[in-house]
Each structure stands twice: as C-alpha cells, then as structure tokens.
Motif scaffolding. Structure first.
Motif, PDB file in Angstrom:
ATOM      1  N   LEU A 207      10.038   7.483  14.906  1.00 19.08           N
ATOM      2  CA  LEU A 207      10.845   6.709  13.949  1.00 19.08           C
ATOM      3  C   LEU A 207      10.748   7.316  12.555  1.00 19.08           C
ATOM      4  N   MET A 208       9.530   7.559  12.111  1.00 20.21           N
ATOM      5  CA  MET A 208       9.334   8.053  10.747  1.00 20.21           C
ATOM      6  C   MET A 208       9.924   9.450  10.568  1.00 20.21           C
ATOM      7  N   SER A 209       9.782  10.296  11.570  1.00 19.17           N
ATOM      8  CA  SER A 209      10.314  11.658  11.445  1.00 19.17           C
ATOM      9  C   SER A 209      11.834  11.653  11.431  1.00 19.17           C
ATOM     10  N   LYS A 210      12.454  10.676  12.097  1.00 14.89           N
ATOM     11  CA  LYS A 210      13.915  10.598  12.130  1.00 14.89           C
ATOM     12  C   LYS A 210      14.468   9.963  10.862  1.00 14.89           C
TER      13      LYS A 210
ATOM     14  N   LEU B 256       0.829  -1.199   0.000  1.00 11.41           N
ATOM     15  CA  LEU B 256       0.000   0.000   0.000  1.00 11.41           C
ATOM     16  C   LEU B 256       0.867   1.254   0.000  1.00 11.41           C
ATOM     17  N   SER B 257       0.276   2.347  -0.438  1.00 13.12           N
ATOM     18  CA  SER B 257       0.946   3.626  -0.252  1.00 13.12           C
ATOM     19  C   SER B 257       0.741   4.061   1.198  1.00 13.12           C
ATOM     20  N   PHE B 258       1.692   4.822   1.729  1.00 12.69           N
ATOM     21  CA  PHE B 258       1.555   5.286   3.109  1.00 12.69           C
ATOM     22  C   PHE B 258       0.386   6.270   3.190  1.00 12.69           C
ATOM     23  N   THR B 259      -0.547   5.973   4.088  1.00 13.68           N
ATOM     24  CA  THR B 259      -1.693   6.870   4.271  1.00 13.68           C
ATOM     25  C   THR B 259      -1.787   7.386   5.689  1.00 13.68           C
ATOM     26  N   SER B 260      -1.439   6.543   6.677  1.00 10.16           N
ATOM     27  CA  SER B 260      -1.553   6.970   8.073  1.00 10.16           C
ATOM     28  C   SER B 260      -0.739   6.054   8.968  1.00 10.16           C
ATOM     29  N   PHE B 261      -0.427   6.551  10.156  1.00  6.24           N
ATOM     30  CA  PHE B 261       0.290   5.726  11.128  1.00  6.24           C
ATOM     31  C   PHE B 261      -0.595   4.582  11.615  1.00  6.24           C
ATOM     32  N   SER B 262      -1.884   4.820  11.698  1.00 10.86           N
ATOM     33  CA  SER B 262      -2.789   3.759  12.166  1.00 10.86           C
ATOM     34  C   SER B 262      -2.809   2.585  11.190  1.00 10.86           C
TER      35      SER B 262
ATOM     36  N   LEU C  34       6.140  11.532   3.197  1.00  7.58           N
ATOM     37  CA  LEU C  34       5.768  10.166   3.546  1.00  7.58           C
ATOM     38  C   LEU C  34       4.756   9.591   2.563  1.00  7.58           C
ATOM     39  N   GLU C  35       3.978  10.449   1.913  1.00 10.41           N
ATOM     40  CA  GLU C  35       2.956   9.976   0.983  1.00 10.41           C
ATOM     41  C   GLU C  35       3.563   9.264  -0.229  1.00 10.41           C
ATOM     42  N   LYS C  36       4.849   9.487  -0.482  1.00 11.50           N
ATOM     43  CA  LYS C  36       5.504   8.843  -1.621  1.00 11.50           C
ATOM     44  C   LYS C  36       5.997   7.432  -1.290  1.00 11.50           C
ATOM     45  N   LEU C  37       5.925   7.063  -0.016  1.00  6.83           N
ATOM     46  CA  LEU C  37       6.455   5.774   0.405  1.00  6.83           C
ATOM     47  C   LEU C  37       5.469   4.637   0.137  1.00  6.83           C
TER      48      LEU C  37
ATOM     49  N   LEU D 148       9.479  -0.509   4.029  1.00  3.12           N
ATOM     50  CA  LEU D 148       9.143   0.770   3.417  1.00  3.12           C
ATOM     51  C   LEU D 148      10.129   1.057   2.294  1.00  3.12           C
ATOM     52  N   LYS D 149       9.594   1.466   1.151  1.00  7.10           N
ATOM     53  CA  LYS D 149      10.424   1.764  -0.010  1.00  7.10           C
ATOM     54  C   LYS D 149       9.966   3.066  -0.635  1.00  7.10           C
ATOM     55  N   ASN D 150      10.923   3.772  -1.241  1.00  9.87           N
ATOM     56  CA  ASN D 150      10.593   4.953  -2.035  1.00  9.87           C
ATOM     57  C   ASN D 150      10.753   4.572  -3.499  1.00  9.87           C
ATOM     58  N   PRO D 151       9.658   4.285  -4.216  1.00  8.90           N
ATOM     59  CA  PRO D 151       9.765   3.787  -5.596  1.00  8.90           C
ATOM     60  C   PRO D 151      10.371   4.785  -6.569  1.00  8.90           C
ATOM     61  N   GLN D 152      10.404   6.068  -6.191  1.00  9.12           N
ATOM     62  CA  GLN D 152      10.957   7.078  -7.097  1.00  9.12           C
ATOM     63  C   GLN D 152      12.475   7.184  -6.982  1.00  9.12           C
ATOM     64  N   ASP D 153      13.039   6.516  -5.982  1.00  5.36           N
ATOM     65  CA  ASP D 153      14.474   6.614  -5.757  1.00  5.36           C
ATOM     66  C   ASP D 153      15.160   5.381  -6.317  1.00  5.36           C
TER      67      ASP D 153
END
Length: 442
Positions: free
Chosen positions: A281-284, A218-224, A291-294, A238-243
């Motif tokens: 964790l995510m902010s660091k 899934l694309s990242f949508t929320s921490f929940s 994050l929406e691109k992840l 977690l991956k960044n497909p654009q990188d």
C-alpha cells in the motif's frame, strides 16, 4: 488608550496639527509621529470645537501620510501624539501588474485593506523589494476607492506576517527583513511562520490544558508502529505537512476479518483502494516520496451527516484588548480534498445540529476547545499570534479533537453566504489587534 477619529488634511504651508475636541491630553503635544516618521510641531485643540483630526498639507507631506486616509487612531505618550497605527502586511509573490500586484491573492488582500477605515488603522501591503533602507521608507501598496496604488510611507508600527507558504519564509531575504525590523527598528511582528504540525502536537501533549484534545500523532518511523496504531484505533490518517498546496489526506483502514488494508484517498474525490500488505500500500500510494516526512495520526470516528464525516473549521483572533475570541465557525463534509473550494461542502453549524440544545452544546464545546488550544499554542511555541485556524473533529461520544492548526488560516469557508458577518469580522480583527500591539510598544 487609542481613540478613533476621522481625519482631514487642509491646505497650508505651515506645520499645523489640531486634535479633536473630545481627545484628552495631559500636556500640549510638541511632537507628532506617523509610523517611524516624526517631527516637532505645536499641536492644539480644534479651535472650532469639531471632533476630527486636522493635519496641514505640509505636515502630511513631511510625515509621508497618504492623502487618501480618512480615519485613524490617536495615541499619546508624554508630549508626543501618534497617528496610526501604520500596519505593514508583509508577503511575497508580487507581480509587475498594478491591477493585481500580488497575483491571485490580490482580491484577498484588497478585502483586508478595505476595512481599515472602519477600524482606524492604516494598513498597506509590501515585500522585501519595496523597502528603502537608506531613507527609512517603504513603497507600499494601498487599496483605495480607485483600486491599488503605491505610496511611500515610513516604516510601520507593527508588521502582520502574511507570507503564503513555509518555503517563502525560509528565503534569505525574508529572514533578513524580519530580523532587521524586529532587532534594529524594534518593530513588533505578529503571526510569524507556519506551524510544524508534529512539533505542535509534541509541545501540546505536555500541557494539561490541551492534551485532552490531541489524537496520537507521530512521524512515520516503521511499518510495525503503523500496525500497532491500526490495531489500537482501527484506522489512521497519513498527511504530508510540507505539502500545503495539494493537501492530500490518506486514510488507512485494516479489516481484521479479511486481513485486507483499505486505503481511502481524499483528493479531488474520494477513492478507495485495497491491498494485501501495508508495505505494498505505502509503496503504491506514496511512490517516490520519502515516508519519513509523513505524519501518522490516530483515526477518529467522526460524526457523520448524509453518510459523510464532518469536521469543523474554527478561527480564533486576538481582539483590540489582546484577548482571544472565536471569530468564525463552520462545518465541512469530508468529501473530496481538504482544499476543495466548493461551498456546497461547507455547512453552518445549524445544518449539522438542527436541534437547538444540541447546537448550543457543541458550539460551546468547540469554542472552549479552540480558546484553550490557542492559549496553549501561544504559551508553548512562543512568538506573537493574532489569529489561528483550527480543524476540529467531534467523535460519536461527543468528544472534541484537534486534527490540525494553521497560523495562516485559509478563508475558503467564507465562500458560504451565511458567513458574511464572520468574513468581515475576521478581516477587522487582525487590524484591531495591531492597534493593541502599537499601544504596548509606546
């Protein structure tokens, strides 16, 4: 059906063409073509019974047929014989240096072009700046015995897309080239674009043939939502497909006993960090990134060797009959980044499965999965593909999973000395498929 013969050019001021003794034609040819160039000429069977193609120097010049070409295929349609196929390999990133016309990738393309005499296709490398639209010619790069040389040739029969990055394919000039050659000149174009990994998974989820191989992605949508996946699977990736250059992969593990989030980063070497909250964790780890691109992918308990997770790189290619076949297969320890080129991390399947029965079982499972996924991708995404690279995983229950697919498969596994045969095969097959594509258009 195309047939492959040696070619000779003889000195003559006349337009002359002799086809091989064993080449069957229904009617004597009155035209001869090479790429988009053609001319009227009365062809004849070899008068001395030799089984080679003979072209006069004047005819070769008129067709813009490079004198260095030593073999090619013959196709016939009605009263026309076609020499070729002429295969244009389209890319970007060219330099002004003759010795390395496309920078660091020059060696890769030199190896690809060097197999053309074994296949019977005539291939060259070009970019948008090499096209002379007014005269219908391309000043393409060939790789001959003396190295890289440019020759002016007609527009090709087919184009093999080898743009290096998704950013380059969106460039306006590249889009114009593809559109004009496909629509105005009816030249087929294969291996277009790059896969959008999220779209790819979404399309394949709806296919009964492929959904069994797909982890939840899934694309990242929320921490929940991430919390839900961590609770269900124990860990996620977690991956960044654009990188496409850094290829950093991040694994997040939730320890229910300690209520701690562990983060393992595969980047140069594996690093393990821990955090009290997922937000921290995510902010660091992804500081300054959107994050929406992840992409968040279900974690899978991959089989291990020497305490390292193992994934499998499987490449499939279309062959000269237009059918998919598995062309290369290797394993890789997940130690460091996915872009690590050290072949010490690349393994033969026999290194992972020393037991012969186990080796045959999992080799077959990987082959079946790769072929099913290739057919599913072609059916659900559209376009014409000649090769696809898969990153597959096997869990502790023996189930095969697709972790990623690439329409421009990396060749780093071929640094392993045990994969020389596969290296050669994966260079020949794209040109063999070009022969098939040419036959379909005539």
């Amino acid at each position: 059906m195309a047939e492959y013969f040696n070619l000779e050019v003889f000195d003559s001021p006349d337009l002359q063409f002799f086809y091989p003794r064993e080449y069957e034609v229904e009617v004597p040819p009155e035209k001869i073509a090479f790429g988009s160039s053609w001319t009227e000429v009365t062809g004849a069977r070899q008068p001395n019974g030799r089984n080679v193609i003979s072209v006069s120097s004047r005819l070769a010049k008129k067709l813009n047929l490079p004198k260095e070409i030593s073999s090619l295929c013959l196709f016939s349609n009605d009263e026309t014989i076609y020499l070729g196929p002429l295969v244009g390999i389209f890319s970007s990133g060219f330099t002004p240096f003759q010795i390395s016309p496309i920078g660091e990738r020059s060696t890769l393309f030199a190896k690809l072009l060097s197999v053309q005499s074994d296949v019977g296709a005539v291939s060259f490398l070009f970019g948008e700046q090499h096209i002379d639209w007014e005269h219908g010619l391309i000043n393409g790069y060939f790789y001959f015995d003396k190295g890289w040389e440019q020759r002016k040739v007609p527009f090709p029969n087919v184009v093999y897309d080898r743009l290096p990055y998704s950013q380059s394919e969106t460039m306006e000039k590249a889009i114009i080239v593809k559109s004009k050659l496909e629509k105005d000149y009816l030249i087929p174009w294969y291996n277009p674009g790059f896969f959008n990994q999220l779209e790819l998974f979404e399309r394949l989820y709806n296919d009964a043939q492929t959904d069994t191989y797909l982890p939840e992605t899934l694309s990242f949508t929320s921490f929940s939502e991430m919390e839900r996946m961590l609770a269900e699977y124990g860990h996620v990736f977690l991956k960044n497909p654009q990188d496409r250059t850094e290829r950093r992969v991040v694994q997040i593990i939730y320890d229910k006993i300690e209520s701690i989030y562990y983060c393992r980063i595969y980047e140069g070497k594996a690093r393990l960090l821990k955090f009290e909250t997922l937000e921290r964790l995510m902010s660091k780890v992804f500081k300054g990134q959107s994050l929406e691109k992840l992409i968040v992918q279900q974690g899978i308990r991959l089989i291990r060797r020497e305490k390292q997770p193992i994934d499998f790189r499987v490449q499939v290619n279309k062959n000269e009959t237009g059918k998919w076949q598995v062309s290369a297969m290797a394993a890789k320890k997940r130690k460091g980044s996915a872009s690590d080129r050290n072949h010490n991390f690349i393994l033969m399947l026999s290194d992972v499965f020393p037991d012969q029965k186990e080796l045959e079982l999992f080799k077959e499972k990987l082959e079946i999965a790769a072929l099913a996924l290739a057919e599913g991708i072609e059916k659900n995404l559209g376009g014409t593909f000649g090769e696809i690279g898969f990153e597959l995983g096997i869990d502790y229950e023996g189930k095969v999973w697709m972790l990623e697919a690439d329409s421009k498969p990396s060749r780093f596994i071929f640094s392993h000395p045990g994969l020389q045969t596969e290296d050669m095969l994966t260079r020949k097959l794209p040109l063999s498929f070009a022969i098939y594509m040419t036959q379909k258009t005539l």
